[in-house]
Design a protein around this motif. Structure first.
Motif, short mmCIF file in Angstrom:
data_model
loop_
_atom_site.label_atom_id
_atom_site.label_comp_id
_atom_site.label_asym_id
_atom_site.label_seq_id
_atom_site.Cartn_x
_atom_site.Cartn_y
_atom_site.Cartn_z
N ASP A 232 11.39 -39.71 14.79
CA ASP A 232 12.09 -40.98 14.96
C ASP A 232 13.24 -41.05 13.96
N LYS A 233 14.46 -41.07 14.45
CA LYS A 233 15.65 -41.07 13.57
C LYS A 233 15.68 -42.29 12.65
N ARG A 234 15.00 -43.35 13.02
CA ARG A 234 14.98 -44.54 12.17
C ARG A 234 14.09 -44.35 10.95
N ASN A 235 13.22 -43.34 11.00
CA ASN A 235 12.31 -43.06 9.88
C ASN A 235 13.06 -42.25 8.83
N PRO A 236 13.12 -42.70 7.59
CA PRO A 236 13.85 -41.95 6.55
C PRO A 236 13.22 -40.58 6.26
N GLU A 237 11.95 -40.38 6.61
CA GLU A 237 11.28 -39.11 6.37
C GLU A 237 11.26 -38.22 7.62
N ALA A 238 12.03 -38.59 8.62
CA ALA A 238 12.04 -37.81 9.87
C ALA A 238 12.53 -36.40 9.62
#
Length: 91
Positions: free
Chosen positions: A74-80
């Motif tokens: 998920d690109k919205r996740n900073p840990e992606a």
């Protein structure tokens, strides 16, 4: 005789034909001078008779990620996970 048999010889020496085939050596049997059949082990036959999977079958059988791993993409996740194309040297 090797692995090529006349029908008459194969009939007389069927045990030898079968044992050689079971040991991974395909045995050819000729009828009236022409190769007619090949005797192979069940294992070899199963390998030869398997139909290759289609791309759709491969994709459908791909293991599913655990529900808690979906946010890795998920690109919205900073840990992606970041995927970048590799560099190709065209020279």
């Amino acid at each position: 005789m090797g692995s090529i048999w006349t029908l008459e010889d194969a009939r007389e020496k069927l045990t030898a034909v079968v044992e050689a085939a079971r040991n991974g050596e395909p045995q050819r049997v000729c009828v009236e001078g022409d190769e007619a059949v090949v005797v192979v082990s069940v294992r070899d036959y199963e390998l030869m008779s398997k139909r290759p999977k289609t791309l759709n079958e491969h994709l459908a059988n791909f293991p599913k990620l655990p529900d808690d791993a979906q946010d890795l993409f998920d690109k919205r996740n900073p840990e992606a996970l970041e995927f970048a194309p590799r560099e190709i040297d065209w020279d």
